[in-house]
Design an enzyme around this catalytic site. Structure first.
Site, mmCIF file in Angstrom:
data_model
loop_
_atom_site.group_PDB
_atom_site.id
_atom_site.type_symbol
_atom_site.label_atom_id
_atom_site.label_comp_id
_atom_site.label_asym_id
_atom_site.label_seq_id
_atom_site.Cartn_x
_atom_site.Cartn_y
_atom_site.Cartn_z
ATOM 1 N N GLY A 20 -22.995 11.335 0.445
ATOM 2 C CA GLY A 20 -22.636 11.530 -0.951
ATOM 3 C C GLY A 20 -21.319 10.921 -1.357
ATOM 4 C CB SER A 21 -18.570 9.285 0.473
ATOM 5 O OG SER A 21 -19.297 8.340 1.225
ATOM 6 C CG HIS B 149 -1.343 1.398 1.627
ATOM 7 N ND1 HIS B 149 -0.785 2.093 2.687
ATOM 8 C CD2 HIS B 149 -2.263 2.224 1.080
ATOM 9 C CE1 HIS B 149 -1.363 3.279 2.782
ATOM 10 N NE2 HIS B 149 -2.249 3.383 1.820
ATOM 11 C CG ASN C 51 -2.237 8.149 0.716
ATOM 12 O OD1 ASN C 51 -2.494 8.597 1.815
ATOM 13 N ND2 ASN C 51 -2.644 8.705 -0.399
ATOM 14 C CE1 TYR C 52 5.093 8.876 0.412
ATOM 15 C CE2 TYR C 52 4.558 7.308 -1.329
ATOM 16 C CZ TYR C 52 5.258 7.641 -0.175
ATOM 17 O OH TYR C 52 6.117 6.731 0.399
ATOM 18 N NE ARG C 53 -2.364 12.031 3.701
ATOM 19 C CZ ARG C 53 -1.656 11.019 4.161
ATOM 20 N NH1 ARG C 53 -1.233 10.087 3.332
ATOM 21 N NH2 ARG C 53 -1.359 10.926 5.442
#
Length: 430
Positions: free
Chosen positions: A388-389, A235, A237-239
């Protein structure tokens, strides 16, 4: 406006995954206090019966937390690393040592290296259209949000191509990967009060105007679940997140990480994975790897089991010093390690045989993966609680199959017991 490009492999279907065009036309304005101020039509790229991509109206959400940042994916935006060309994985598959160092900096495309170059030309190498219109990116080419969006698109293209290379072609009934997802997400709008409260609880001082806090966020993330129990799940993740305050100034920070979840311990694999991450960290600060390695072990911890989810890696959030340029370069270095830290391990175990019992153990370990993501992952919890996701994106990280056995405990002295001992007592791998 918000949109997500999703690339998924799923062996339970028979159709080809096709990258679908993303419509950028707005379809109205939402409540000004909603997470995302505008809607967009999105075509989800995944394996569906008949190869059709359903058109969805979706409102994405974004949230930064010490554990996860939701960018329209399963609680965090999913994207791929730049620079993994076919030459990289091709060299590995051609018989090079599986742990030969891959200097990604020298493999990145010239466009990616020259950030001041022609953006339109650079975008031709991406797996899908940019979320932000290219003309807008060109107008804002010096802004961090533009540079980060291009970086995550590079990352997506690189990792997707690396996975295609190891799987023997385009994604169709994956031979190696049972389920894999790679998302890129770019979102903007006004923070909800709930999100602002969460950020303030982490020490953020946020000063809005007329009760509004405009934000922009983007990220890349992936979860890969292989078929072979001797190939680990990975896994990453970069943000990037920025908030505009009442006086026009911007608060910004980066977050992310990469972690490995094997079914069986392989000391060589663990050392390679962690050393690759350490080398990337050491280029920027000698304290980064030990601090972010510890943060990763502490975050990916299944408290009700007394186990970590895997053997860790690095994890960080709210990183905003020493300066924006240095932090961006650090995050880019981390993203560029995704292929060289993982693909050599995949290639090493491609032809490993496995027994039904080993497959059963993989299913049990996948059950733990599900437990962590549904019980503790802050991004998943926040996404599921947000009206709403898009639920399918939020749950994209879950494996295709898993199992639970009542009071299961492996026999002492077995490889399964060895794995469990490591998960109960995290260790230093290098």
């Amino acid at each position: 406006m918000t949109s997500v490009a999703l690339y998924t492999i799923n062996s339970s279907t028979r159709s080809i995954a096709r990258l679908c065009q993303v419509s950028r036309s707005a379809h109205g304005t939402a409540d000004p206090h909603s997470f995302v101020a505008r809607f967009s039509t999105l075509r989800k790229c995944a394996l569906f019966p008949g190869g059709k991509c359903p058109s969805l109206r979706t409102r994405q959400m974004s949230y930064s937390s010490p554990g996860r940042f939701s960018l329209g994916r399963y609680g965090k935006g999913m994207f791929l690393v730049a620079g993994a060309t076919a030459a990289v994985t091709g060299a590995l598959a051609a018989g090079a040592s599986p742990f030969q160092r891959v200097e990604m900096a020298s493999k990145i495309s010239e466009e990616a290296e020259n950030e001041t170059g022609d953006i339109q030309e650079r975008c031709k190498s991406f797996m899908s259209p940019t979320v932000t219109d290219i003309k807008v990116l060109e107008q804002r080419k010096d802004e961090m949000s533009t540079r980060m969006e291009l970086m995550i698109m590079d990352t997506q293209a690189a990792f997707c191509r690396a996975l295609e290379e190891v799987d023997g072609g385009t994604f169709k009934d994956g031979k190696v990967f049972e389920k894999a997802g790679v998302n890129v997400s770019v979102v903007y709008g006004n923070l909800t009060e709930e999100a602002a409260k969460q950020m303030r609880s982490r020490g953020k001082v946020l000063k809005g105007k007329d009760g509004k806090l405009p934000f922009r966020a983007m990220g890349v993330s992936s979860v890969i679940h292989p078929k072979n129990p001797h190939i680990p799940t990975v896994h990453f993740n970069y943000r990037y997140f920025e908030i505009e305050e009442a006086d026009g100034t911007k608060q910004w920070w980066f977050g992310g990480g990469t972690d490995l979840t094997p079914v069986y311990i392989d000391l060589e694999d663990a050392a390679h994975f962690h050393m690759t991450l350490k080398e990337a960290c050491d280029k920027h600060h000698p304290k980064y790897y030990p601090e972010f390695k510890k943060w990763c072990d502490n975050y990916f911890y299944i408290r009700h089991r007394g186990e970590t989810r895997g053997i860790g890696g690095i994890f960080f959030d709210d990183l905003d010093s020493p300066d924006q340029e240095e932090v961006f370069n650090f995050v880019k270095s981390c993203a560029e390690t995704v292929v060289p830290c993982y693909l050599p391990i995949v290639n090493k175990h491609l032809k490993d045989s496995f027994t039904p019992e080993e497959k059963d153990w993989q299913q049990v370990r996948r059950g733990r993966y599900v437990e962590f993501n549904l019980v503790y992952d802050r991004g998943v919890k926040f996404g599921l609680a947000t009206p709403g996701s898009r639920i399918e994106s939020i749950l994209m990280s879950l494996p295709l199959t898993a199992r639970w056995e009542y009071m299961h405990e492996p026999t002492k002295g077995t490889r399964e017991a060895e794995m469990l001992e490591v998960l109960r007592s995290p260790k230093e791998w290098i």
